[in-house]
Every structure is written in structure tokens, then in C-alpha cells.
Enzyme design. Structure first.
Site, short mmCIF file in Angstrom:
data_model
loop_
_atom_site.label_atom_id
_atom_site.label_comp_id
_atom_site.label_asym_id
_atom_site.label_seq_id
_atom_site.Cartn_x
_atom_site.Cartn_y
_atom_site.Cartn_z
N GLN A 131 0.86 -1.18 0.09
CA GLN A 131 0.16 -0.03 -0.08
C GLN A 131 1.16 1.36 -0.06
OE1 GLN A 131 -3.05 0.63 -0.52
NE2 GLN A 131 -2.49 2.90 -0.19
N TYR B 261 -7.52 0.11 3.61
CA TYR B 261 -8.51 1.17 3.07
C TYR B 261 -9.57 0.22 2.19
CZ TYR B 261 -4.77 4.62 3.15
OH TYR B 261 -3.90 5.39 3.62
N GLU C 247 -13.31 3.59 -7.53
CA GLU C 247 -11.75 3.21 -8.06
C GLU C 247 -11.77 3.11 -9.69
OE1 GLU C 247 -10.01 3.43 -5.45
OE2 GLU C 247 -11.34 2.87 -3.93
N TYR D 212 -12.53 14.46 -0.50
CA TYR D 212 -13.50 13.79 -1.12
C TYR D 212 -14.92 14.64 -1.49
CZ TYR D 212 -10.61 9.51 -0.56
OH TYR D 212 -9.60 8.55 -0.29
#
Length: 616
Positions: free
Chosen positions: A128, A281, A310, A397
Site C-alpha cells: 500500500q 483502505y 476506483e 472527497y
């Protein structure tokens, strides 16, 4: 020195890396990678070139053409955030070869013992790298400003297989000659070509920011779910594979919708890897190979919304990238907008509006979280001396989404769709900052700055007055029912008969921060929220239970914190125990973390440690 990124030692006056060729030997016994990294620069350079590393031991640095050693030095005291600077002295070279080894504590890597996997018989490792952890796998200019292509030769046990955010070239037997540099370093001779080893080769032909470098190695299986999509997981996890294949069966439809909205899909494949529960995540948008937590498999296809997010990154984030983490909203605000446009078409406008409502609630909660650190409520915020993992939040976001939506509301959807396609086509495979976007916006939508206060939106604190709280029948009904709960009335069965996890999540998040314990227990007795298979619902309820001093749920809190390592759940539950709880709750937080720590990814370990040190 002119820094290009507050989180990197990279100097803006130096040539940037354009290609990295890696040879990696994965030693599962020691949790170490022995590697060599051949870095190719955009131009020849004379002088001191700065690279980022973290917990990496360097054996030697060579001129790859002559194999002569190159002078280098390593900073003696690691920077708390950036790690260790490596300075290599170049004399007209345009490439350099570094032989090195990682540390068992590498912040990007989680090594799982066989007992921590489904099969209980084979180990597993995954990466990650976002935001600044690629430097713990290989020395690099670890900034999204430096976009790289890469090739990887990975040597692993032959009982395992590897996947990467890259095209798989071939699987073959190792060749002794290809390990000569590694064997001159820390890797003993003959290990590379051991009878129990195999080599997997990968190539990434499109330039990506280093944080999108990703791989996983384990006993992997897959299911085909579309012409461009396979779902991978541990082969022993048959139920996970089958459930994931069902949950994400509509992926090809989403890709096609994304192409209609944003232009061609540039990455050829869109495969999905469901990781062990410790993945920190919900999803990570690694190109060609999205990484997902198993908690997104909910059995009702609602987990596909994480996949939609994604997927949207394939255009906004992976194609156009923030130049550094101070402009993270450029990645996440646009992607959240794009995700909801895809969901609106594939799952309906009501579902998209519900998502906006959950996001709105999350944004208002973040304003409360950062009331003493208003810089974190800005879209474009200063992060000098700030660890990106510590300030990770919903602001880029959801406030970013609100800004993008504000522009769409101003000029209309048809005009905005044209603008968005032009924006993506103009800046694809580039890394940009907020000013670059704003100048493009003003050039392509003349007079927009007279209609929208662009500076207030990007540099102002809090939520601007012209943000949009969603309105829909289901959203209004849920908010109304949450208000009634405050007056002592819980919803009856026919009112919630059609609810899925997202409706319950929105309802719970709009209840008071704490309630009478009897109310909380009565709600759970009727609807079994503490036992929900949907972790969004379970964690929202357990937060309420902790804040309401319902200690009967401590066992469920402990079980949840030991079952998953996703930070979206760890952060609120540990915070609730440590910040609002009494002595018993604080003790529970310390005890659970001590027992579960080794099952969490290093990034998650650091986040929980910072929560406990702040409140206990």
C-alpha cells in the site's frame, strides 16, 4: 534546494525519473526484499541527486553502463515524515543502479504468516504505497510529480503467484546471471536460482505516480467477471471469490459508462484483487489491478460503489494526478463526482442522491473533527511538516465533490460534460496543481469566476454557503425518522422494509452523538444492527453505543476491531473509545490494540498509535 513536494526530498531543479527497472527477491522468512533499482532520468545530470527512502539499506550505487561505483551519502537522522534522504553524485549520467534491501518494518508492506491467511499453509504479502510509502520498497523520487514507467522481475516461491498494477509478461524459471548485482549485495549466491523459486515479469507502459506502484504475492485464484475484468483473491477463499464475482458482476457496464462520460479507458484491463481483512483502505485505485477490502462484499451489489469510485480514478487520479498531496482534492473530489455519475446511471438517481447525503453528513462531521485545525478543512491546504496519513479525511472527497458539483450546477450538465472530457484529454498522464486547474477552468468557461468564488472554494475554510445538501424523497424521509428518534420514536418495520445498508448508515449518522442507553439497546433489539454483516452499519451503530455508555457492546467492539484492519472502521471506533469513553473504554482501546496490532497494516498501526497517544 527547491522542493517540489513537502513530503519528498526531490528537488525541482533536478531531472525527474521516467523509468524504473526493478529486480526483486522476496524473502518471506525474513520479511525482506533484496532488490536492485535501475532509475532512468529525463536527462543527464551533473551534481547531487536527491532520492527518498524509508527503512532501506543500500549496498551500493553503480553507473549502469560502466558498473563503476557512484559516490553517495545517506542522511544520518531520518525525517519523521519524509524518511531518509539518499544523495547520489552524478557526473553526466542519465541513469543509476541502486542495490538495496528493504526492512521488515517497511511501511508499504504487510507480510502475513500462513496462519494469517485463509489457507493457513502459505504466506502472503501486499503493498500500500499511497501516499508516501513507495520509498520503503525502492529508492525513488517519491512524489506524484515524477511519473514513471516500470518493469519488474520478481523472484518468489514457486508455490505462490504474483499480481501487479502492471501487465503480466510471463512466468518463468530464474536465470543465475540476472542476480549478479543482488548477489554482490545482501543476497547470498544461489538463492536466486533455488529449485523452489520462480520469476514473474511485469511491465507498466503508461507513466504513473509512484504511489500507484502495487503488487501482491500469495496463493491466488480468480474468477472471470467480464471481458476486461477478473476478480482475484486467495484461492483457498472460495466463498470470497464466489461472492466477489457476484457483487462485481456489473463491472463491465460501469467501465462502458465511464468511457461514455470521460473518454477512452486507457489501461486495457480492470482487474480486482480482494485482499485479506487487514487491508487498511476500502479500495486502492492501482491501475489495471484495483485492491479492495473484503468488507465491500455486502451481498446486495452496493459494494460495487467502491468499485465505481476506483474505476473513476482511472480517469481522475491515475490519468490526471495531483502534483503533491496538498492538492489531493483534484484526485478525490473529481473521482467522487465521477463515481456518483456512474452510480446514477447504473443503479439509479435515488441511490446516487443517497450517496451524496451520506457524504454530506461525513463532511459536516469532518468540520467538527478539524475545528481546532481549520487548515485541514481547505481543499488546497499546506502540509509542510504534516504526515498525509494523519490528516486523511473526507474533506478532499466530499468538499471536492461539492466544488465540482457547484461548477456543474452553474453551467449545466451538458456543458460540464464537455468541459470534463476536454480537461481529461488536455492533462492526461500529467500531474497538476490547483492553480493549473483554475486557469484551465477560467479559460474554458469565461466569466465563471464572477459566478463562483473560486478562491473561497479552494482556499477557504469550512463549507461554503453555496454547497448543496441533497434533496430526495428517501433522503428527506430518513432524516425525518432520525429526528423522530431524538423524541423517543424508533422506525417501525414497514418504514425500513426496503432499506439496505446505505439507508441504515444515513439514519444512524443523523442520530444524536449519544442517546439514552435504553433507546440504543431497544433499537438494536429490534433491528440487530450490532450484528450487521455490513460494516458501515455495524460501526456506525457501535460508535453510538460507545458514546451512549452502552458497555454491553464492548465485546462486539472488540470483535470488530480484531476482525478488520480498514482504517475507516478503526479510526472512529478507537477514537470513540479513547476520546469520549471513560476509564473502562480507554483500557479496552489499549488492550485491543496491543492484541490486534500485528494483524494491522503498518499504516493503520501508525494511525491508531496517534489516536491513542492523543487521547490516552
Amino acid at each position: 534546494m527547491a522542493p517540489i513536494d513537502p513530503h519528498s526530498f526531490t528537488d525541482s531543479s533536478h531531472p525527474l525519473t521516467t523509468h524504473v527497472a526493478l529486480s526483486l527477491y522476496l524473502d518471506f522468512n525474513s520479511s525482506i526484499i533484496h532488490g536492485s533499482a535501475l532509475l532512468t532520468l529525463s536527462s543527464a545530470f551533473n551534481g547531487e541527486l536527491s532520492l527518498d527512502t524509508r527503512s532501506i539499506s543500500i549496498d551500493m550505487v553503480l553507473d549502469p553502463l560502466t558498473l563503476d561505483p557512484l559516490p553517495y551519502r545517506v542522511s544520518t537522522t531520518p525525517d519523521r515524515i519524509r524518511g531518509t534522504e539518499v544523495v547520489v553524485v552524478l557526473s553526466g549520467q542519465s541513469s543509476l543502479l541502486i542495490v538495496y534491501s528493504t526492512s521488515p518494518s517497511a511501511s508499504a508492506l504487510q507480510w502475513l504468516s500462513p496462519l494469517q491467511t485463509f489457507s493457513k499453509s502459505h504466506p502472503y504479502v501486499y503493498t500500500q504505497c499511497q501516499a508516501i510509502h513507495a520509498r520503503s520498497i525502492f529508492p525513488c523520487q517519491d512524489t506524484p510529480a515524477a511519473r514513471i514507467r516500470y518493469d519488474v522481475v520478481m523472484n518468489i516461491p514457486n508455490s505462490l503467484s504474483a499480481v501487479m498494477s502492471a501487465r503480466h509478461v510471463r512466468r518463468r524459471l530464474p536465470v543465475p546471471e540476472e542476480a549478479k548485482h543482488l548477489e554482490a549485495g545482501s543476497l547470498g549466491s544461489s538463492l536466486w536460482s533455488g529449485e523452489d523459486r520462480v520469476v514473474e515479469e511485469f511491465a507498466m507502459e503508461q507513466p504513473i505516480p509512484p504511489y500507484l506502484f502495487a503488487f501482491a504475492v500469495g496463493e491466488l485464484g480468480f474468477r472471470e467477471v467480464g471481458p476486461r475484468t477478473r476478480v482475484y483473491a486467495e484461492s483457498a477463499a472460495v466463498e470470497v471469490l464466489d461472492a466477489a464475482a457476484l457483487e462485481f458482476a456489473g463491472t463491465e457496464d460501469m467501465i462502458k459508462q465511464g468511457e461514455m462520460l470521460f473518454g477512452d479507458y486507457e489501461w486495457e484491463r480492470f482487474d480486482l484483487l480482494v485482499l485479506p481483512p487487514s487491508f487498511p483502505y476500502g479500495g486502492m485505485e492501482n491501475p489495471r489491478m484495483v485492491f479492495l477490502t473484503p468488507t465491500v462484499i455486502k451481498g446486495d451489489a452496493s459494494g460495487a460503489q467502491v468499485v465505481a469510485h476506483e474505476l473513476a480514478h482511472s480517469w481522475t487520479g491515475n490519468l490526471i494526478t495531483n502534483i503533491n498531496n496538498e492538492h489531493f482534492w483534484l484526485n478525490e473530489g473529481f473521482t467522487t463526482y465521477a463515481e456518483r455519475r456512474i452510480v446514477e446511471v447504473v443503479q439509479g438517481a435515488d441511490r446516487a442522491t443517497l450517496n451524496i447525503g451520506i457524504g454530506w453528513r461525513g463532511l459536516t462531521d469532518e468540520m467538527e473533527r478539524f475545528k481546532d485545525n481549520l487548515e485541514c478543512t481547505k481543499l488546497w491546504n499546506k502540509q509542510e511538516g504534516v504526515d498525509p496519513d494523519d490528516v486523511y479525511s473526507q474533506v478532499p472527497y466530499e468538499k471536492g465533490f461539492q466544488f465540482v458539483l457547484r461548477i456543474e450546477r452553474q453551467i449545466g450538465r451538458t456543458a460540464f460534460d464537455e468541459f470534463l472530457k476536454k480537461y481529461i484529454a488536455t492533462f492526461k498522464f500529467k500531474s497538476i496543481d490547483t492553480n493549473t486547474f483554475l486557469e484551465f477552468l477560467k479559460a474554458n468557461i469565461p466569466g465563471i469566476e464572477k459566478e463562483i468564488n473560486l478562491q473561497l472554494w479552494t482556499e477557504g475554510v469550512g463549507i461554503p454557503e453555496d454547497a448543496y445538501e441533497p434533496v430526495s424523497t428517501i433522503y428527506t424521509k430518513i432524516i425525518s425518522l432520525a429526528k423522530e428518534f431524538k423524541e423517543g420514536r424508533m422506525p417501525n418495520e414497514d418504514e425500513v422494509a426496503e432499506w439496505n445498508g446505505q439507508e441504515w448508515e444515513l439514519y444512524l449518522e443523523n442520530l444524536p452523538k449519544s442517546c439514552e442507553p435504553s433507546q440504543v439497546m431497544a433499537l438494536d433489539k429490534r433491528y440487530r444492527l450490532a450484528e450487521s454483516k455490513d460494516y458501515e452499519v455495524k460501526v456506525s451503530f457501535l460508535q453510538l453505543a460507545i458514546a451512549s455508555k452502552c458497555r454491553e457492546y464492548h465485546g462486539e467492539v472488540e470483535k470488530s476491531l480484531k476482525a478488520v484492519g480498514r482504517m475507516k472502521y478503526l479510526r472512529p471506533l478507537f477514537t470513540a473509545l479513547a476520546q469520549t469513553g471513560g476509564t473502562e473504554e480507554k483500557q479496552l482501546a489499549k488492550q485491543v490494540f496491543a492484541e490486534a496490532r500485528e494483524t494491522y497494516h503498518p499504516i493503520a498501526q501508525g494511525v491508531v498509535e496517534s489516536i491513542l497517544s492523543k487521547y490516552i
